[in-house]
Scaffold this motif. Structure first.
Motif, mmCIF file in Angstrom:
data_model
loop_
_atom_site.group_PDB
_atom_site.id
_atom_site.type_symbol
_atom_site.label_atom_id
_atom_site.label_comp_id
_atom_site.label_asym_id
_atom_site.label_seq_id
_atom_site.Cartn_x
_atom_site.Cartn_y
_atom_site.Cartn_z
ATOM 1 N N LEU A 232 56.685 35.256 28.949
ATOM 2 C CA LEU A 232 57.184 34.079 29.080
ATOM 3 C C LEU A 232 57.945 33.237 27.968
ATOM 4 O O LEU A 232 58.281 32.308 28.088
ATOM 5 C CB LEU A 232 55.742 33.260 29.482
ATOM 6 N N ARG A 233 57.840 34.046 26.742
ATOM 7 C CA ARG A 233 58.633 33.442 25.652
ATOM 8 C C ARG A 233 60.336 33.730 26.134
ATOM 9 O O ARG A 233 61.011 33.047 25.413
ATOM 10 C CB ARG A 233 58.354 33.958 24.196
ATOM 11 N N ILE A 234 60.605 34.622 26.764
ATOM 12 C CA ILE A 234 62.017 35.255 27.010
ATOM 13 C C ILE A 234 62.481 34.165 28.144
ATOM 14 O O ILE A 234 63.809 34.017 28.025
ATOM 15 C CB ILE A 234 61.709 36.507 27.466
ATOM 16 N N GLY A 235 61.832 33.654 29.263
ATOM 17 C CA GLY A 235 62.366 32.954 30.234
ATOM 18 C C GLY A 235 61.404 32.349 31.150
ATOM 19 O O GLY A 235 60.397 31.869 30.499
ATOM 20 N N GLU A 236 61.898 31.820 32.205
ATOM 21 C CA GLU A 236 61.012 30.934 33.191
ATOM 22 C C GLU A 236 60.349 31.561 34.093
ATOM 23 O O GLU A 236 60.506 32.996 34.273
ATOM 24 C CB GLU A 236 61.868 29.878 33.817
ATOM 25 N N ILE A 237 59.398 31.043 34.775
ATOM 26 C CA ILE A 237 58.481 31.578 35.818
ATOM 27 C C ILE A 237 58.756 30.819 37.148
ATOM 28 O O ILE A 237 59.002 29.473 37.257
ATOM 29 C CB ILE A 237 57.026 31.765 35.605
ATOM 30 N N LYS A 238 58.234 31.355 38.254
ATOM 31 C CA LYS A 238 58.327 30.815 39.515
ATOM 32 C C LYS A 238 57.082 31.102 40.458
ATOM 33 O O LYS A 238 56.729 32.230 40.385
ATOM 34 C CB LYS A 238 59.563 30.959 40.152
ATOM 35 N N PHE A 239 56.350 30.359 40.818
ATOM 36 C CA PHE A 239 54.913 30.116 41.594
ATOM 37 C C PHE A 239 55.450 30.334 42.865
ATOM 38 O O PHE A 239 56.228 29.407 43.259
ATOM 39 C CB PHE A 239 53.912 29.191 41.193
ATOM 40 N N ILE A 240 54.685 31.366 43.618
ATOM 41 C CA ILE A 240 54.949 31.273 45.114
ATOM 42 C C ILE A 240 53.634 31.096 45.909
ATOM 43 O O ILE A 240 52.838 31.737 45.739
ATOM 44 C CB ILE A 240 55.590 32.556 45.581
ATOM 45 N N ALA A 241 53.748 30.140 46.681
ATOM 46 C CA ALA A 241 52.084 29.620 47.403
ATOM 47 C C ALA A 241 52.058 30.324 48.477
ATOM 48 O O ALA A 241 51.792 29.652 49.478
ATOM 49 C CB ALA A 241 52.309 28.048 47.498
ATOM 50 N N HIS A 242 52.084 31.649 48.405
ATOM 51 C CA HIS A 242 51.855 32.417 49.686
ATOM 52 C C HIS A 242 50.874 33.683 49.164
ATOM 53 O O HIS A 242 50.867 34.144 48.410
ATOM 54 C CB HIS A 242 53.236 33.163 50.391
ATOM 55 N N PHE A 243 49.999 33.884 50.137
ATOM 56 C CA PHE A 243 49.012 34.908 49.935
ATOM 57 C C PHE A 243 49.654 36.126 50.099
ATOM 58 O O PHE A 243 50.058 36.545 51.524
ATOM 59 C CB PHE A 243 47.795 34.976 50.673
ATOM 60 N N LEU A 244 49.942 37.295 49.180
ATOM 61 C CA LEU A 244 50.887 38.349 49.401
ATOM 62 C C LEU A 244 50.123 39.815 49.153
ATOM 63 O O LEU A 244 50.576 40.714 49.314
ATOM 64 C CB LEU A 244 51.964 38.212 48.475
ATOM 65 N N MET A 245 48.913 39.616 48.724
ATOM 66 C CA MET A 245 47.810 40.753 48.493
ATOM 67 C C MET A 245 46.433 40.626 48.534
ATOM 68 O O MET A 245 46.149 39.328 48.417
ATOM 69 C CB MET A 245 48.548 41.482 47.270
ATOM 70 N N GLU A 246 45.465 41.683 48.523
ATOM 71 C CA GLU A 246 44.185 41.485 48.475
ATOM 72 C C GLU A 246 43.828 42.077 47.126
ATOM 73 O O GLU A 246 43.985 43.301 47.106
ATOM 74 C CB GLU A 246 43.816 42.077 49.800
ATOM 75 N N TYR A 247 43.028 41.244 46.350
ATOM 76 C CA TYR A 247 42.312 41.595 45.114
ATOM 77 C C TYR A 247 40.827 42.186 45.449
ATOM 78 O O TYR A 247 40.205 41.309 45.836
ATOM 79 C CB TYR A 247 42.558 40.798 44.188
ATOM 80 N N ARG A 248 40.480 43.531 45.311
ATOM 81 C CA ARG A 248 39.357 43.738 45.548
ATOM 82 C C ARG A 248 38.118 43.680 44.356
ATOM 83 O O ARG A 248 38.411 43.929 43.145
ATOM 84 C CB ARG A 248 39.216 45.356 46.015
ATOM 85 N N LEU A 249 36.940 42.999 44.451
ATOM 86 C CA LEU A 249 36.121 42.597 43.756
ATOM 87 C C LEU A 249 34.983 43.721 43.980
ATOM 88 O O LEU A 249 34.798 44.013 44.960
ATOM 89 C CB LEU A 249 35.618 41.091 43.595
ATOM 90 N N ASN A 250 34.394 43.874 42.675
ATOM 91 C CA ASN A 250 32.922 44.790 42.946
ATOM 92 C C ASN A 250 33.117 46.183 43.290
ATOM 93 O O ASN A 250 32.195 46.664 43.600
ATOM 94 C CB ASN A 250 32.091 44.043 43.747
ATOM 95 N N GLY A 251 34.356 46.720 43.186
ATOM 96 C CA GLY A 251 34.486 48.011 43.493
ATOM 97 C C GLY A 251 33.696 48.802 42.296
ATOM 98 O O GLY A 251 34.077 48.629 41.104
ATOM 99 N N GLU A 252 33.158 50.015 43.247
ATOM 100 C CA GLU A 252 32.552 50.744 41.779
ATOM 101 C C GLU A 252 33.055 51.194 40.547
ATOM 102 O O GLU A 252 32.535 51.341 39.464
ATOM 103 C CB GLU A 252 31.841 51.931 42.587
ATOM 104 N N HIS A 253 34.303 51.336 40.619
ATOM 105 C CA HIS A 253 35.224 52.068 39.488
ATOM 106 C C HIS A 253 36.054 50.841 38.731
ATOM 107 O O HIS A 253 36.790 51.251 37.768
ATOM 108 C CB HIS A 253 36.002 52.920 39.775
ATOM 109 N N ALA A 254 35.986 49.495 39.513
ATOM 110 C CA ALA A 254 37.034 48.401 38.919
ATOM 111 C C ALA A 254 36.574 48.188 37.524
ATOM 112 O O ALA A 254 35.225 47.969 37.306
ATOM 113 C CB ALA A 254 36.798 47.171 39.836
ATOM 114 N N TYR A 255 37.256 47.880 36.689
ATOM 115 C CA TYR A 255 36.908 47.442 35.399
ATOM 116 C C TYR A 255 36.365 46.175 35.217
ATOM 117 O O TYR A 255 35.412 46.096 34.074
ATOM 118 C CB TYR A 255 38.407 47.458 34.249
#
Length: 370
Positions: free
Chosen positions: A194-217
């Motif tokens: 983020l020191r190099i350039g700008e960012i843009k936020f997209i207000a759409h759900f595009l993926m599913e993030y899994r919680l509590n998987g047995e091998h998840a860090y």
């Protein structure tokens, strides 16, 4: 290829691998290449990757490595095989992606101003069985408020999340991922990117993030350890940039949500503005985190730890103190508007062997600052 995708895989449940790779094969955007890096995974995981990858009709490559070297190393190795791609991203082997995941990210980045180096989006939370953890529409407003921040706020809190696309040129300029920050390698990379350039936020759900998987860090690593590693990454970059304020104020809260705003704002409203504020939630049960995160100020370092008492909390805070002077503020107290200016002025007039100054205080029984 326009987009290069890296999928690092350590030990993982075969069903999760299948669902992840299936979601990549289902992408509407087809001009992408996939590199799967098997990072010293067990035999079952390796077989699952080979089996699931047979469904792929897009170009892909599998890199086998017997030794586990971590996500940062795997990402750099995978991206080194994607030098011809204009844009890059990486995905976790237990997550699932909407068919418009790559297409939406790509369209927004291509059409963004030239100085934009990263786009990122909302993501859903699912449990180990693939079920939604919360109502997404109820969660949306809070998530949008949290994620649509100014890029400078990255030094305060990681707000980017798990759904993103960035430019290859920016990745090269930032220097790739750093293995010294394993477990928070993304966050540390964002700080440099983020020191190099700008960012843009997209207000759409595009993926599913899994919680509590047995091998998840996030499952095998204590949440406090991850949070402390994140703060350490931020602290490292504050130090590297020479961000050394005159005063560090440390305030520790334990079930004092009703007092948080009063304490924090008494610091923010000081006549001396050259300070750092370390706000420590010491395992509170009254959910003060929402109050704390409403303050988008890079001088504030929020620390969330398991309850271990005041001494432990302050010792953790001291590890990240940048100021020449340190002031401890109880969570149910506040500062007069010129407190910092007064104590700094007083200390500057002392002999070099004076290391501590004391001040008087006022007592207000069950009242609030007017």
């Amino acid at each position: 290829m326009e987009i290069g995708v890296v999928l690092p895989v350590y030990n993982q449940r075969p069903q999760y691998i299948y669902e992840c790779i299936k979601s990549l094969e289902s992408q509407l955007f087809r001009n992408f290449q996939l590199v799967i890096v098997i990072d010293g995974a067990n035999t079952e995981t390796g077989k699952a990757v080979k089996k699931a990858s047979k469904m792929l009709t897009i170009p892909y490559e599998i890199i086998f490595r017997n030794e586990n070297k971590g996500i940062a190393y795997s990402l750099n190795q995978g991206f080194s095989h994607l030098n011809d791609c204009r844009f890059l991203t990486w995905v976790s082997s237990d997550n699932r992606h909407d068919p418009k995941f790559l297409q939406t990210l790509y369209e927004h980045l291509v059409n963004a101003p030239e100085e934009t180096v990263l786009v990122y989006s909302l993501f859903k939370l699912i449990d180990q069985n693939g079920k939604n953890r919360v109502n997404d529409e109820i969660r949306r407003k809070k998530l949008e408020d949290f994620m649509s921040r100014n890029k400078a706020d990255i030094l305060q809190q990681n707000f980017i999340g798990a759904s993103f696309l960035f430019k290859q040129s920016a990745y090269d300029k930032a220097g790739g991922y750093d293995s010294k920050f394993e477990k928070v390698e993304d966050y540390e990379f964002w700080i440099r990117l983020l020191r190099i350039g700008e960012i843009k936020f997209i207000a759409h759900f595009l993926m599913e993030y899994r919680l509590n998987g047995e091998h998840a860090y996030t499952t095998i690593t204590q949440p406090e350890d991850i949070r402390i590693k994140s703060i350490a990454a931020s602290h490292y970059h504050h130090m590297k940039q020479g961000n050394t304020p005159k005063v560090t104020v440390m305030t520790r809260f334990y079930n004092q949500r009703k007092n948080i705003r009063q304490a924090i704002e008494s610091v923010l409203n000081q006549t001396l503005q050259d300070f750092q504020l370390i706000v420590i939630d010491d395992g509170s049960t009254d959910n003060p985190w929402e109050e704390i995160l409403q303050y988008n100020d890079t001088r504030i370092i929020p620390v969330k730890i398991e309850n271990g008492g005041k001494a432990r909390a302050l010792n953790i805070g001291l590890k990240f103190a940048l100021g020449e002077y340190i002031l401890e503020l109880d969570g149910d107290d506040w500062l007069e508007h010129d407190t910092l200016e007064t104590i700094v002025s007083g200390m500057s007039k002392q002999l070099d062997d004076v290391d501590l100054s004391l001040g008087d205080r006022k007592i207000y029984p069950n009242t609030k600052l007017k």
